[in-house]
Design a protein around this motif. Sequence first.
Motif, PDB file in Angstrom:
ATOM      1  N   UNK A  96       0.031  -6.403   5.958  1.00  0.00           N
ATOM      2  CA  UNK A  96      -0.650  -7.691   5.860  1.00  0.00           C
ATOM      3  C   UNK A  96      -1.047  -7.902   4.513  1.00  0.00           C
ATOM      4  N   UNK A  97      -1.607  -8.928   4.162  1.00  0.00           N
ATOM      5  CA  UNK A  97      -2.228  -9.323   2.660  1.00  0.00           C
ATOM      6  C   UNK A  97      -3.222  -8.509   2.460  1.00  0.00           C
ATOM      7  N   UNK A  98      -3.813  -8.168   1.578  1.00  0.00           N
ATOM      8  CA  UNK A  98      -4.853  -7.208   1.233  1.00  0.00           C
ATOM      9  C   UNK A  98      -5.695  -7.573  -0.061  1.00  0.00           C
ATOM     10  N   UNK A  99      -6.998  -7.392  -0.241  1.00  0.00           N
ATOM     11  CA  UNK A  99      -7.656  -7.606  -1.561  1.00  0.00           C
ATOM     12  C   UNK A  99      -8.484  -6.380  -1.739  1.00  0.00           C
ATOM     13  N   UNK A 100      -8.081  -5.267  -2.463  1.00  0.00           N
ATOM     14  CA  UNK A 100      -8.799  -4.287  -2.603  1.00  0.00           C
ATOM     15  C   UNK A 100      -9.073  -3.914  -4.185  1.00  0.00           C
ATOM     16  N   UNK A 101      -9.663  -2.703  -4.585  1.00  0.00           N
ATOM     17  CA  UNK A 101      -9.725  -2.630  -6.097  1.00  0.00           C
ATOM     18  C   UNK A 101      -8.946  -1.317  -6.314  1.00  0.00           C
ATOM     19  N   UNK A 102      -8.179  -1.396  -7.636  1.00  0.00           N
ATOM     20  CA  UNK A 102      -7.515  -0.142  -8.082  1.00  0.00           C
ATOM     21  C   UNK A 102      -8.735   0.865  -8.782  1.00  0.00           C
ATOM     22  N   UNK A 103      -8.132   2.013  -9.183  1.00  0.00           N
ATOM     23  CA  UNK A 103      -9.092   2.981  -9.862  1.00  0.00           C
ATOM     24  C   UNK A 103      -9.810   2.509 -10.948  1.00  0.00           C
ATOM     25  N   UNK A 104      -9.363   1.548 -11.680  1.00  0.00           N
ATOM     26  CA  UNK A 104     -10.220   0.739 -12.654  1.00  0.00           C
ATOM     27  C   UNK A 104     -11.095  -0.213 -12.190  1.00  0.00           C
ATOM     28  N   UNK A 105     -11.379  -0.411 -10.958  1.00  0.00           N
ATOM     29  CA  UNK A 105     -12.260  -1.429 -10.396  1.00  0.00           C
ATOM     30  C   UNK A 105     -11.617  -2.988 -10.561  1.00  0.00           C
ATOM     31  N   UNK A 106     -10.354  -3.043 -10.964  1.00  0.00           N
ATOM     32  CA  UNK A 106      -9.790  -4.239 -11.099  1.00  0.00           C
ATOM     33  C   UNK A 106      -9.284  -4.656  -9.653  1.00  0.00           C
ATOM     34  N   UNK A 107      -9.130  -6.089  -9.252  1.00  0.00           N
ATOM     35  CA  UNK A 107      -8.865  -6.352  -7.925  1.00  0.00           C
ATOM     36  C   UNK A 107      -7.153  -6.175  -7.935  1.00  0.00           C
ATOM     37  N   UNK A 108      -6.869  -5.888  -6.661  1.00  0.00           N
ATOM     38  CA  UNK A 108      -5.345  -5.512  -6.556  1.00  0.00           C
ATOM     39  C   UNK A 108      -5.078  -6.133  -5.044  1.00  0.00           C
ATOM     40  N   UNK A 109      -3.849  -6.751  -5.117  1.00  0.00           N
ATOM     41  CA  UNK A 109      -3.389  -7.534  -3.560  1.00  0.00           C
ATOM     42  C   UNK A 109      -1.918  -6.871  -3.309  1.00  0.00           C
ATOM     43  N   UNK A 110      -1.390  -7.400  -2.228  1.00  0.00           N
ATOM     44  CA  UNK A 110       0.053  -6.738  -1.724  1.00  0.00           C
ATOM     45  C   UNK A 110       0.960  -7.206  -3.039  1.00  0.00           C
ATOM     46  N   UNK A 111       0.562  -8.303  -3.547  1.00  0.00           N
ATOM     47  CA  UNK A 111       1.734  -8.516  -4.967  1.00  0.00           C
ATOM     48  C   UNK A 111       1.772  -7.201  -5.922  1.00  0.00           C
ATOM     49  N   UNK A 112       0.969  -6.501  -5.900  1.00  0.00           N
ATOM     50  CA  UNK A 112       1.233  -5.254  -6.698  1.00  0.00           C
ATOM     51  C   UNK A 112       2.650  -4.495  -6.122  1.00  0.00           C
ATOM     52  N   UNK A 113       2.797  -4.581  -4.790  1.00  0.00           N
ATOM     53  CA  UNK A 113       4.124  -4.232  -4.280  1.00  0.00           C
ATOM     54  C   UNK A 113       5.244  -4.866  -4.405  1.00  0.00           C
ATOM     55  N   UNK A 114       5.364  -6.029  -5.140  1.00  0.00           N
ATOM     56  CA  UNK A 114       6.413  -6.800  -5.271  1.00  0.00           C
ATOM     57  C   UNK A 114       7.084  -6.780  -6.799  1.00  0.00           C
ATOM     58  N   UNK A 115       8.145  -7.125  -7.045  1.00  0.00           N
ATOM     59  CA  UNK A 115       8.742  -7.080  -8.311  1.00  0.00           C
ATOM     60  C   UNK A 115       9.225  -5.709  -8.943  1.00  0.00           C
TER      61      UNK A 115
END
Length: 192
Positions: A37-56
């Motif tokens: 499912x789509x998600x809205x979390x944070x990475x280790x630097x505190x920056x927003x990260x979504x499922x779009x990180x898993x594309x491309x």
Amino acid sequence: MMRAITLAVGVLIAAIVGFMSYDWYRTSNAPGQAFGAPFALVDQNGAPITEQAFRGQPTAIFFGFTHCPEVCPTTLFEMDGWLKSLGSEGEDIRAYFISVDPERDTPEILKNYVGNVSDRITGITGEPDKVAAMAKSFGIYWKKVPLEDGDYTLDHTASVLLLDETGDFFGTIAYGEAQDAALAKLKRLAQS
């Protein structure tokens, strides 16, 4: 003769189960949508990260936690080794460590934990309910296990999930899988 029939039936059943599993993964998400499912979390630097990180690009993701005594540090170490072994063949593969213990695993803790092992793996955490929903959508099992001293540990899925460049499910690497097999899967992923 009976042994040959039993063997043939066993092979047929295994093939059917394998095809059904593959077909379930293949059809469990709509075309063009990332697995899970789509998600809205944070990475280790505190920056927003979504499922779009898993594309491309091809992606390898592992769900774990920083207080894990064996499986998580071993898997992170192995993932880093696999990526280094692939060299330029695997330079497009992105790798993520997603905490199933967001109550303890802050971005800062994840950054130190993952950074001690690899500069190719990015930690992900977030609000507990959002992490739980994301992990569930990826079919990840985890459960808090109380310890006698009042602390806790977690049981969790120990496989690395592989996603192709569209974010679709590509396969898994099991905990303890032979390095040659893991590298072969990652090479196929990189070429997908």
